[in-house]
Design a protein around this motif. Structure first.
Motif, PDB file in Angstrom:
ATOM      1  N   GLY A   1      54.277  -8.119  21.820  1.00  0.00           N
ATOM      2  CA  GLY A   1      54.046  -9.373  21.113  1.00  0.00           C
ATOM      3  C   GLY A   1      54.565 -10.579  21.852  1.00  0.00           C
ATOM      4  O   GLY A   1      53.871 -11.581  21.985  1.00  0.00           O
ATOM      5  N   THR A   2      55.762 -10.511  22.313  1.00  0.00           N
ATOM      6  CA  THR A   2      56.334 -11.608  23.088  1.00  0.00           C
ATOM      7  C   THR A   2      56.783 -11.035  24.427  1.00  0.00           C
ATOM      8  O   THR A   2      57.925 -10.620  24.579  1.00  0.00           O
ATOM      9  N   PRO A   3      55.866 -10.986  25.378  1.00  0.00           N
ATOM     10  CA  PRO A   3      56.200 -10.323  26.642  1.00  0.00           C
ATOM     11  C   PRO A   3      57.315 -11.059  27.397  1.00  0.00           C
ATOM     12  O   PRO A   3      57.254 -12.272  27.579  1.00  0.00           O
ATOM     13  N   SER A   4      58.303 -10.303  27.798  1.00  0.00           N
ATOM     14  CA  SER A   4      59.413 -10.883  28.543  1.00  0.00           C
ATOM     15  C   SER A   4      59.032 -10.973  30.025  1.00  0.00           C
ATOM     16  O   SER A   4      57.995 -10.463  30.455  1.00  0.00           O
ATOM     17  N   GLU A   5      59.898 -11.583  30.787  1.00  0.00           N
ATOM     18  CA  GLU A   5      59.658 -11.682  32.224  1.00  0.00           C
ATOM     19  C   GLU A   5      59.634 -10.286  32.859  1.00  0.00           C
ATOM     20  O   GLU A   5      58.882 -10.038  33.794  1.00  0.00           O
ATOM     21  N   GLU A   6      60.455  -9.377  32.311  1.00  0.00           N
ATOM     22  CA  GLU A   6      60.480  -8.010  32.854  1.00  0.00           C
ATOM     23  C   GLU A   6      59.146  -7.303  32.599  1.00  0.00           C
ATOM     24  O   GLU A   6      58.681  -6.535  33.446  1.00  0.00           O
ATOM     25  N   VAL A   7      58.583  -7.569  31.442  1.00  0.00           N
ATOM     26  CA  VAL A   7      57.279  -6.966  31.138  1.00  0.00           C
ATOM     27  C   VAL A   7      56.227  -7.465  32.126  1.00  0.00           C
ATOM     28  O   VAL A   7      55.416  -6.686  32.648  1.00  0.00           O
ATOM     29  N   ILE A   8      56.254  -8.756  32.399  1.00  0.00           N
ATOM     30  CA  ILE A   8      55.288  -9.317  33.349  1.00  0.00           C
ATOM     31  C   ILE A   8      55.556  -8.765  34.743  1.00  0.00           C
ATOM     32  O   ILE A   8      54.614  -8.448  35.486  1.00  0.00           O
ATOM     33  N   ASP A   9      56.824  -8.634  35.106  1.00  0.00           N
ATOM     34  CA  ASP A   9      57.148  -8.037  36.416  1.00  0.00           C
ATOM     35  C   ASP A   9      56.551  -6.637  36.522  1.00  0.00           C
ATOM     36  O   ASP A   9      55.972  -6.270  37.549  1.00  0.00           O
ATOM     37  N   GLY A  10      56.735  -5.853  35.454  1.00  0.00           N
ATOM     38  CA  GLY A  10      56.203  -4.491  35.471  1.00  0.00           C
ATOM     39  C   GLY A  10      54.696  -4.470  35.580  1.00  0.00           C
ATOM     40  O   GLY A  10      54.110  -3.648  36.290  1.00  0.00           O
ATOM     41  N   LEU A  11      54.056  -5.386  34.879  1.00  0.00           N
ATOM     42  CA  LEU A  11      52.594  -5.471  34.923  1.00  0.00           C
ATOM     43  C   LEU A  11      52.112  -5.831  36.328  1.00  0.00           C
ATOM     44  O   LEU A  11      51.198  -5.191  36.872  1.00  0.00           O
ATOM     45  N   LEU A  12      52.750  -6.844  36.901  1.00  0.00           N
ATOM     46  CA  LEU A  12      52.332  -7.270  38.239  1.00  0.00           C
ATOM     47  C   LEU A  12      52.609  -6.174  39.270  1.00  0.00           C
ATOM     48  O   LEU A  12      51.882  -6.043  40.253  1.00  0.00           O
TER      49      LEU A  12
ATOM     50  N   SER B   1      49.620  -3.877  39.088  1.00  0.00           N
ATOM     51  CA  SER B   1      48.286  -4.468  39.158  1.00  0.00           C
ATOM     52  C   SER B   1      47.722  -4.347  40.570  1.00  0.00           C
ATOM     53  O   SER B   1      48.423  -4.595  41.548  1.00  0.00           O
ATOM     54  N   THR B   2      46.462  -3.987  40.638  1.00  0.00           N
ATOM     55  CA  THR B   2      45.816  -3.916  41.955  1.00  0.00           C
ATOM     56  C   THR B   2      45.036  -5.183  42.264  1.00  0.00           C
ATOM     57  O   THR B   2      44.409  -5.278  43.307  1.00  0.00           O
ATOM     58  N   VAL B   3      45.051  -6.139  41.344  1.00  0.00           N
ATOM     59  CA  VAL B   3      44.428  -7.442  41.621  1.00  0.00           C
ATOM     60  C   VAL B   3      45.515  -8.509  41.583  1.00  0.00           C
ATOM     61  O   VAL B   3      46.530  -8.362  40.898  1.00  0.00           O
ATOM     62  N   SER B   4      45.283  -9.551  42.338  1.00  0.00           N
ATOM     63  CA  SER B   4      46.276 -10.617  42.436  1.00  0.00           C
ATOM     64  C   SER B   4      46.232 -11.489  41.182  1.00  0.00           C
ATOM     65  O   SER B   4      45.168 -11.974  40.783  1.00  0.00           O
ATOM     66  N   LEU B   5      47.394 -11.659  40.561  1.00  0.00           N
ATOM     67  CA  LEU B   5      47.488 -12.488  39.352  1.00  0.00           C
ATOM     68  C   LEU B   5      48.745 -13.338  39.448  1.00  0.00           C
ATOM     69  O   LEU B   5      49.785 -12.844  39.898  1.00  0.00           O
ATOM     70  N   ASP B   6      48.656 -14.604  39.038  1.00  0.00           N
ATOM     71  CA  ASP B   6      49.910 -15.356  38.928  1.00  0.00           C
ATOM     72  C   ASP B   6      50.540 -15.046  37.574  1.00  0.00           C
ATOM     73  O   ASP B   6      49.885 -14.513  36.674  1.00  0.00           O
ATOM     74  N   ARG B   7      51.793 -15.385  37.441  1.00  0.00           N
ATOM     75  CA  ARG B   7      52.554 -14.955  36.266  1.00  0.00           C
ATOM     76  C   ARG B   7      51.951 -15.507  34.970  1.00  0.00           C
ATOM     77  O   ARG B   7      51.846 -14.810  33.974  1.00  0.00           O
ATOM     78  N   HIS B   8      51.590 -16.793  35.019  1.00  0.00           N
ATOM     79  CA  HIS B   8      51.067 -17.389  33.784  1.00  0.00           C
ATOM     80  C   HIS B   8      49.742 -16.756  33.378  1.00  0.00           C
ATOM     81  O   HIS B   8      49.500 -16.500  32.199  1.00  0.00           O
ATOM     82  N   LYS B   9      48.907 -16.496  34.369  1.00  0.00           N
ATOM     83  CA  LYS B   9      47.618 -15.898  34.047  1.00  0.00           C
ATOM     84  C   LYS B   9      47.807 -14.475  33.513  1.00  0.00           C
ATOM     85  O   LYS B   9      47.119 -14.048  32.571  1.00  0.00           O
ATOM     86  N   ALA B  10      48.754 -13.765  34.144  1.00  0.00           N
ATOM     87  CA  ALA B  10      49.032 -12.412  33.658  1.00  0.00           C
ATOM     88  C   ALA B  10      49.516 -12.451  32.212  1.00  0.00           C
ATOM     89  O   ALA B  10      49.102 -11.629  31.378  1.00  0.00           O
ATOM     90  N   MET B  11      50.371 -13.423  31.906  1.00  0.00           N
ATOM     91  CA  MET B  11      50.878 -13.507  30.534  1.00  0.00           C
ATOM     92  C   MET B  11      49.752 -13.890  29.567  1.00  0.00           C
ATOM     93  O   MET B  11      49.664 -13.339  28.465  1.00  0.00           O
ATOM     94  N   ASP B  12      48.910 -14.810  29.985  1.00  0.00           N
ATOM     95  CA  ASP B  12      47.776 -15.194  29.127  1.00  0.00           C
ATOM     96  C   ASP B  12      46.872 -14.001  28.850  1.00  0.00           C
ATOM     97  O   ASP B  12      46.438 -13.776  27.720  1.00  0.00           O
ATOM     98  N   ARG B  13      46.595 -13.233  29.876  1.00  0.00           N
ATOM     99  CA  ARG B  13      45.687 -12.087  29.692  1.00  0.00           C
ATOM    100  C   ARG B  13      46.342 -11.015  28.821  1.00  0.00           C
ATOM    101  O   ARG B  13      45.674 -10.360  28.016  1.00  0.00           O
ATOM    102  N   LEU B  14      47.651 -10.848  29.013  1.00  0.00           N
ATOM    103  CA  LEU B  14      48.347  -9.854  28.192  1.00  0.00           C
ATOM    104  C   LEU B  14      48.352 -10.283  26.717  1.00  0.00           C
ATOM    105  O   LEU B  14      48.154  -9.456  25.822  1.00  0.00           O
ATOM    106  N   ASN B  15      48.579 -11.571  26.487  1.00  0.00           N
ATOM    107  CA  ASN B  15      48.552 -12.056  25.102  1.00  0.00           C
ATOM    108  C   ASN B  15      47.155 -11.934  24.500  1.00  0.00           C
ATOM    109  O   ASN B  15      47.003 -11.601  23.317  1.00  0.00           O
TER     110      ASN B  15
END
Lengths: 415, 652
Positions: free
Chosen positions: B401-412, B415-429
């Motif tokens: 629900g509220t992805p932390s920075e660690e969650v985004i780190d784990g996702l990135l 990930s096999t495609v290049s994503l910036d942090r904000h975009k990754a968070m937007d897509r996860l939300n």
């Protein structure tokens, strides 16, 4: 067609079309919530009818822990502030010294609170009769009770300076002494909507059943706000930030597909009350939060500002049925509330756009934001990546060819 | 023809996905007849109608026999057949209070493993205002105040004030459920309905655990631990509405017809009549009251509860149980979960399956509201005992629900495609808002990365498994795995479970583990699973993962001996090699390594039995633990190369 509280008849649709996710555009009488914290108090009581602009709660943004003292003699003892003469039995510290009271903003609430006092089982926070002796007894100290204390409790008083008074709510009792969360500064929050108070608990929450209709959003942020609905002309589904000028002060502006950080900053500077968009990014939400914190820290009073994104985070234009509905309501008063994310209309009747029952919109995927008509179902279909998903044949507006789209990427609107 | 229906529906109502299966008594035993999954917004009766229509088109005679009818009436069958239902419990918030930072962290770890969303505070770090803010948040539905069995000096001086603060909070929020764990149980009387005005310190003094000057430990005996012997006591009323049995008659809500197994004498669970619960009971074992119905997402009403309706649970201290904390975890799980919670159902089914198959089994389940990692293995003489451990993590949702920075780190990181942090968070939300949205193409790649990141969080939450042997059977469950190609699911399991050994891989494709796990009686569940063991899991294949393979051109050779064929391949260090071995086939694999490796034990020559599956035999010759470059580009390239080998359709 217009939506009133009774929902219009749902047209008969095929079972395949029924498998497309539905999106309800209007909800009636939603319940909204204000979360309170230690030191915050409700200015209303359950059952109260409120109108927009009525004070409903008072926040204490800088609440800190204060040791109140022993309260065993709470029934008989004198007011704690000894430097002020007692004004007789009709005075009560918590109402007389409230900044809210000084600003005469409780006037509208007096009659309502007096009425609330007559209702059985209800305990309004502060009841003052316009004249004559006070009739209400002091209540025992309980957690959450509003408490006013003097500056003598906050260190050595300075000569020649008025003693600061602090107000807040009682937290707990330990070793015979009560602790309170209190502060000098208080902010009154006015209701952006009309409704009925369902619950009002100091330091906990105020919940309101809204009178009227509302449009659910996916994300909302900021402080609940209210203003007239402004639907400017959009360029390619977007609003240029430069269009947010001082002429739109006090408005809730429809800002197109996405809200940028620049648009948020500009809107706040121009005293715009809110923005409505298809989507907003996480980065912009963080910017808004940081901006709100800075503004609160500066102690400068600010008008409430809120934004609502109807679809989510990825860029998508606002759906045309929604845009048509907003255009029909332009100039009317609307409110953005954040918990839950809602755009509330005051209008008793909301004009609904005419729409064929098979009208669909792609809410995600490669066609996100496109709208068109559902033609048929194709069952399980092999999509990109070799994945088998349930598909549908649709014809998007402006497309000559039909497309096969995963059903889960589509949505259809119901009112 | 039998006069009673010999079939029932097994339904798993997830947050994003509803799965439905038809189980029928065919050929003298229970079989999985058909199953399907659909987004949760789809009407379940419509899904069941489609299932039955498919069966009718394939084998109408079997459907008539299962339904005990002469003519097939699908709406009638839908209404008449019993349903075994599991349901995902919505996420709930727990506030954790500890006297010290050390204690708070221990309590938080246990609460997280029990599936709660946790916000914590400790008296030595946070002031009463901050702690009160935490308790007053209406998101919080329960509070855990815990201490050691014999509280140490760093926490016991804070406990009276914490207890007083919590008792005061329950006055303002009577709907709060309070769990007093370990030494905090001595403050129970503060919560005993009518507020008696005593402070936590008064109670402690009454109990003789605090000296007259208010300092803990100088009283006679310093006996807080003895006075606070952990026990579980249910003070609150348990709502009976949630007690409906899961196998219900859909037609009229009355007791369903008993369905007899082969023996014909013992029914499966048959009734949905709520069992009346005692108003007050003191149980010697750890129990917890059923949770309140979850709050609606949009509309929420104020809870109308009188001040005396405070729920108080006494629970063991956070060190009790084996492994440490498991007793408290059990209490907290019971408090959080619905009676037919699907995640706990999966864990129970896996334990039963471990007994039935006499194998060690691990399951990883990833869903929208959280994830589960569980291990069960037979133990002791005759393998009659099953040892189980599990962690239910709300944070192991593929889209928290509220992805932390660690969650985004784990996702990135996955990930096999290049994503910036904000975009990754937007897509996860956005994935959380529309879990079935963009399930194909790039969206599928993103979902795979999100699932792997959640899988990684589950692996971190079960550190005790790092020292355990590779399980004989490893199962992936949850809607997100069911929607991905089997080969990439197998690769994800190999990526995340880095322990040397040989394991069978499978997917809970029909999502039956959860509904079968809500069968209350262990014996019945085992009998049903013994019937269904071959049906319910989709075999992915076998995984051979040696550790200590040295870099070089060749690591050795693998020889597969089938019934009629022998094939041999060369093993390449750092690669994931796939040998075709179809489902249902078994073979013996002989591995000859150039240097000694670890594969259960250390050696150069191994001979193991392997089973086939959708993606065959995987020989993973990458490092154990996996070592990939920290540079994002290199890491993505390496992950992409392995992924493309298993998922060639990704570029379509």
């Amino acid at each position: 067609m217009k939506a009133v509280k009774t929902l219009p008849r749902v047209p008969e649709i095929s079972p395949e079309l029924a498998r497309i996710p539905t999106r309800r555009i209007l909800v009636f009488s939603p319940v909204i919530r204000y979360q309170l914290g230690p030191g915050d108090r409700a200015l209303v009581a359950p059952g109260d009818h409120i109108v927009p602009g009525m004070p409903i709660l008072e926040r204490t943004p800088d609440a800190e822990l204060i040791e109140v003292g022993r309260m065993e003699n709470w029934e008989t003892r004198k007011p704690e502030n000894s430097d002020k003469p007692e004004k007789g039995p009709g005075t009560v510290a918590d109402e007389r010294l409230s900044p809210l009271w000084k600003e005469e903003r409780l006037e509208a609430a007096v009659a309502r609170q007096a009425q609330a006092a007559r209702l059985a089982g209800r305990e309004p926070m502060a009841v003052r009769t316009p004249a004559g002796p006070r009739v209400e007894r002091r209540r025992p100290p309980v957690p959450g009770k509003w408490w006013i204390g003097g500056g003598d409790r906050r260190g050595k008083p300075e000569r020649g300076r008025p003693q600061p008074r602090v107000g807040g709510t009682l937290l707990f009792e330990s070793e015979g002494r009560w602790r309170a969360a209190a502060g000098e500064r208080h902010e009154v929050v006015q209701s952006p909507v009309a409704g009925v108070i369902l619950s009002a608990r100091n330091a906990v929450d105020v919940t309101i059943e809204v009178v009227g209709a509302a449009m659910p959003g996916a994300i909302a942020a900021g402080e609940p706000s209210r203003g007239y609905l402004d639907v400017p002309r959009l360029t390619d589904g977007e609003l240029w930030a430069s269009a947010l000028d001082v002429g739109r002060a006090g408005a809730v502006v429809v800002a197109g597909s996405r809200i940028s950080g620049q648009a948020i900053s500009r809107a706040r500077a121009m005293s715009i009350r809110g923005l409505i968009a298809g989507s907003v990014g996480e980065g912009e939400l963080r910017d808004l939060e940081a901006s709100s914190i800075r503004q609160k820290a500066s102690l400068a009073p600010s008008v409430p500002f809120a934004l609502i994104a109807l679809d989510g985070h990825g860029r998508r234009p606002i759906a045309t049925p929604i845009l048509a509905m907003l255009a029909a309501l332009a100039g009317r008063e609307v409110a953005i509330v954040t918990d839950p994310a809602l755009l509330v209309f005051d209008a008793a009747e909301v004009p609904l756009p005419e729409m064929p029952p098979d009208w669909i919109r792609a809410r995600s995927g490669s066609h996100a934001g496109q709208e068109g008509r559902w033609l048929s179902s194709v069952g399980m279909y092999r999509f990109r990546g070799g994945l088998y998903l349930e598909g549908a044949v649709v014809r998007f507006v402006d497309d000559e060819e039909t497309s096969i789209v995963p059903v889960a990427d589509l949505e259809r609107f119901v009112f | 023809m039998s006069s009673k229906p010999r079939a029932f529906f097994a339904l798993d109502f997830g947050s994003a996905t509803t799965s439905a299966a038809v189980l029928g008594h065919v050929g003298g035993r229970w079989r999985l007849i058909s199953h399907t999954t659909a987004p949760s917004h789809v009407d379940v009766d419509d899904t069941l109608a489609r299932l039955l229509t498919q069966i009718e088109a394939t084998d109408p005679e079997m459907l008539r026999e299962m339904g005990a009818v002469e003519t097939i009436d699908i709406p009638g069958l839908i209404a008449g057949w019993a349903r075994l239902e599991a349901r995902t419990t919505p996420q709930r918030h727990l506030a954790v209070l500890g006297g010290s930072r050390r204690q708070r962290k221990r309590l938080e770890t246990t609460a997280l493993r029990a599936g709660w969303l946790v916000t914590g505070g400790s008296a030595d770090e946070d002031g009463p205002v901050a702690l009160s803010r935490l308790l007053m948040s209406t998101d919080v539905s329960a509070v855990l105040l815990g201490a050691d069995h014999s509280p140490a000096g760093d926490e016991k001086r804070h406990l009276p004030d914490l207890a007083a603060l919590l008792a005061a909070a329950t006055r303002s929020r009577p709907e709060l459920t309070v769990v007093l764990a370990g030494g905090a149980a001595v403050y129970e009387s503060l919560f005993s309905g009518v507020f008696d005005g005593r402070t936590g310190r008064d109670v402690a003094m009454d109990q003789g655990v605090v000296g007259m000057d208010g300092v803990f430990g100088d009283g006679p005996g310093d006996a807080i631990g003895d006075k606070a012997a952990p026990q579980t006591k249910k003070v609150s009323k348990r709502p009976a509405a949630n007690e409906a049995s899961e196998l219900t008659d859909a037609a009229d809500g009355r007791a369903a017809e008993a369905m007899l197994d082969e023996g014909g004498s013992e029914p499966y669970i048959v009734s949905n009549i709520p069992t009346p619960m005692p108003v007050e009971e003191v149980a010697p074992v750890v129990t917890a009251p059923a949770p309140k119905p979850p709050a609606a997402a949009v509309a929420f009403r104020a809870v109308e509860a009188s001040p005396i309706d405070i729920h108080v649970l006494l629970a063991p201290d956070p060190e009790a149980g084996h492994p440490a904390g498991s007793s408290l975890q059990q209490v907290l799980e019971g408090l959080r979960a619905l009676p037919n919670d699907s995640r706990l159902g999966v864990a129970r089914s896996v334990a039963s399956l471990a007994y039935v198959l006499d194998r060690s089994i691990e399951v990883v389940e990833v869903g929208l509201q959280g994830g589960l990692s569980a291990r069960s293995q037979p133990f002791g003489q005759g393998h009659a005992t099953i040892v189980s451990s599990r962690a239910c993590l709300a944070d192991a949702s593929f889209a928290p629900g509220t992805p932390s920075e660690e969650v985004i780190d784990g996702l990135l990181a996955w990930s096999t495609v290049s994503l910036d942090r904000h975009k990754a968070m937007d897509r996860l939300n956005d994935l959380r808002l529309a879990p079935w949205g963009e399930a194909d193409g790039e969206g599928a790649i993103f979902r795979l990365a999100a699932a792997k990141a959640a899988f990684g969080r589950l692996v971190e939450a079960m550190p005790e498994l790092a020292a355990a042997e590779m399980p004989e059977l490893m199962i992936a469950a949850g809607g997100i795995f069911a929607s991905l190609p089997p080969s990439v699911v197998a690769l994800a399991m190999a990526d995340l479970v880095r322990r040397p050994g040989v394991s069978q891989l499978a997917v809970d494709e029909a999502r039956l583990l959860a509904p079968l796990g809500v069968i209350e009686d262990e014996g019945e569940r085992r009998r049903l699973l013994a019937n269904l063991a071959d049906d319910i899991l989709l075999p992915l294949g076998s995984l051979i993962m040696p550790a200590g393979v040295k870099a070089g051109r060749s690591a050795g050779h693998l020889r597969i001996k089938g019934v009629a064929t022998i094939s041999e391949i060369e093993l390449h260090p750092g690669a994931v090699q796939v040998v075709d071995l179809p489902p249902g086939r078994a073979a013996r694999a002989d591995l000859d390594f150039r240097d000694a490796v670890r594969l259960g034990k250390r050696g150069r020559h191994f001979s193991v039995d392997v089973g086939g599956g959708m993606c065959g035999l995987l020989v993973d010759l990458r490092d154990v633990p996996m070592r990939i470059s920290d540079r994002p580009d290199s890491r993505r390239a390496a992950l992409d190369a392995w992924q493309r080998g298993m998922w060639p359709e990704v570029d379509e």
